[in-house]
Design an enzyme around this catalytic site. Sequence first.
Site, short mmCIF file in Angstrom:
data_model
loop_
_atom_site.label_atom_id
_atom_site.label_comp_id
_atom_site.label_asym_id
_atom_site.label_seq_id
_atom_site.Cartn_x
_atom_site.Cartn_y
_atom_site.Cartn_z
N PHE A 1 -36.29 -1.91 -35.08
CA PHE A 1 -37.11 -2.80 -36.22
C PHE A 1 -36.08 -4.06 -36.37
CE2 PHE A 1 -39.29 1.10 -36.60
CZ PHE A 1 -40.17 0.67 -37.51
N PHE B 1 -46.44 14.00 -35.06
CA PHE B 1 -45.30 14.17 -35.92
C PHE B 1 -44.00 14.54 -35.22
CE2 PHE B 1 -48.55 15.35 -39.28
CZ PHE B 1 -48.47 13.95 -39.95
N LYS C 1 -52.97 5.16 -44.16
CA LYS C 1 -52.47 4.31 -43.09
C LYS C 1 -52.90 3.19 -42.78
CE LYS C 1 -51.73 8.21 -39.65
NZ LYS C 1 -51.94 8.83 -38.49
N ARG D 1 -54.95 10.54 -29.43
CA ARG D 1 -55.97 11.26 -30.24
C ARG D 1 -56.65 9.96 -30.82
NH1 ARG D 1 -52.31 14.24 -34.66
NH2 ARG D 1 -50.82 12.62 -34.17
N ALA E 1 -51.56 17.42 -36.98
CA ALA E 1 -50.41 18.00 -36.56
C ALA E 1 -49.90 19.07 -37.46
CB ALA E 1 -49.56 17.06 -36.12
N THR F 1 -47.35 3.27 -31.29
CA THR F 1 -46.81 2.05 -30.81
C THR F 1 -45.85 2.21 -29.57
OG1 THR F 1 -46.98 1.02 -32.91
CG2 THR F 1 -45.83 -0.22 -31.17
N LYS G 1 -44.58 5.83 -33.56
CA LYS G 1 -44.68 6.64 -32.41
C LYS G 1 -45.94 6.36 -31.45
CE LYS G 1 -45.05 11.17 -33.18
NZ LYS G 1 -46.35 11.43 -33.02
N TRP H 1 -43.01 -3.13 -30.11
CA TRP H 1 -43.81 -3.95 -31.16
C TRP H 1 -43.59 -5.19 -30.98
CZ3 TRP H 1 -43.59 -7.30 -35.07
CH2 TRP H 1 -44.45 -7.14 -35.95
#
Length: 571
Positions: free
Chosen positions: A395, A315, A119, A108, A287, A87, A85, A423
Amino acid sequence: MTATASSPSANASGFPVLSDLEIARAATLRPIDEIAASAGIPADALELYGRYKAKIDVGRLPAPGPLGQVVLVSAISPTPAGEGKSTLTVGLADSLARAGKRTMIALREPSLGPILGMKGGATGGGHSQVLPMEDINLHFTGDFHAITAANNALCALVDNHIFQGNALGIDPRRVAVRRVMDMNDRSLRDIVTGLGGPGQGVPRETGFDITVASEVMAVFCLASSVADLRERLGRITVGYTYARQPVTAADLGAAGVMAMLLKDAFKPNLVQTIAGTPALVHGGPFANIAHGCNSALATMTARRLADVVVTEAGFGADLGAEKFIDIKARYADVAPAAVVLVATVRALKMHGGVPKDQLTAPDTAAVERGFENLVRHVENVRKFGLEPVVALNRFGTDTAEELETVLRLSRSAGVRAAIADVWGRGGGSDGGDELAREVLAALESPGTCRPLYPLELGVEEKIATLVREVYRGAAVEYSEQARRTLAQIRENGWNGLPVCMAKTQYSFSDNPALLGAPEGFTVHVRELWPRTGAGFIVAVTGQIMTMPGLPKEPAAMRMDLDDQGRVTGLF
């Protein structure tokens, strides 16, 4: 995310497969004063933190003209496979800038604990990143340290007040604030302080939360000015007297020093994307515990400087987007004109019943089954008066048939949709052109954003509304403790505050294993936390924790510093 065979478009974009860190280091950054000038920020409003980072003194900005439109990026219910998200948010903003729109991002700040835990990084990925990613992912401009210090100063003042005679009559068993640190550390969840004899304080049970779960963070991210920040800090309920009356930070005389510790951190941070789009990265509440949005001040500042502001809520739309509209937009002039819902073929297959280790195998039937989750989020966004745009984050393992299936199903649901390859190709190239066109079309006929419920409803009725309308649950059950807190909320005049649901991000329900679009379940509220400074009531469901733990193999174990002083293994 890392550049493996399962990364977005690793095989489809035609670009070399590099890690996010390698891509970031290969980028040519512009001096931050040039980025500021391109955004209309005067030099005397900049406070430089090296060559590529700066804080903005909002009081020195020119008088605002017409405010820019807000595009809120949310998502379907996330899966452990990852949806990208952040990205997508960066890539969309770069694509809108490429289309000729004066664009700015509001994101954020990453939390250090999850970065060193699960992460590995949180600044976007591939060719859609905010830079300098190493700085942002680590200590950045020190904002989280300032928030930690302000929170812990309040805790120290509470304990000292009790030790020094307790003139306010605070019951040590009912202190409501906990110390924080920006690190995952399960061993600090529950502790006892004040041990060692009469001179060491009053013994009491307490614990640590992670900084991003603190009320100080929530206050920081909802305050619209320094004056509002200080007032909200003063309204924080630090505990209760023996007569069960609330005691605030203002009663303790702590609001001033907390505001002082936050005065520099409160200024928004300016950075840039790989493509040179200005980005304000500021604040970062969780979140699934708090409201999951960047600071209101940064979003409002971006609206003053750009035609379009692309921002993100954490999220899925049942958590981040709902809280953005029902909480953040009530307190700040940031109502979205359009919402983007990020989806992936992999996530749809997982919601369609495919195990995580089998997501790379083509399966259009599973995509169709999992599409019900996306439809639910589309329906929910429309309840807020907004028309969503589906962004299908591509993807490398996605097949053409699977991608076309999502587009076909989206058209049948009457929702705009586009494939994004940001991406692999980047929004500064052509990776997000199609999505940008759909978003711009949506902005030409913006919706009228409206909250889901009026504040006049009681807290119990607000929770019931969210469970019924957003989650599609059938009932709410409260623990005895939560029932007692409901009565306390009514007695103290807090019933008019909005609700911030703390629940799993993986499901509409409070059961993370219940994927897809379940209905008819019961949500179990085990605790209610009045956050009177932030201005909302947290309803805690399931196994939500405010201090995460590290996994068996933390991402930190792959990180290092080479002989040239460069970070390795980060993202």
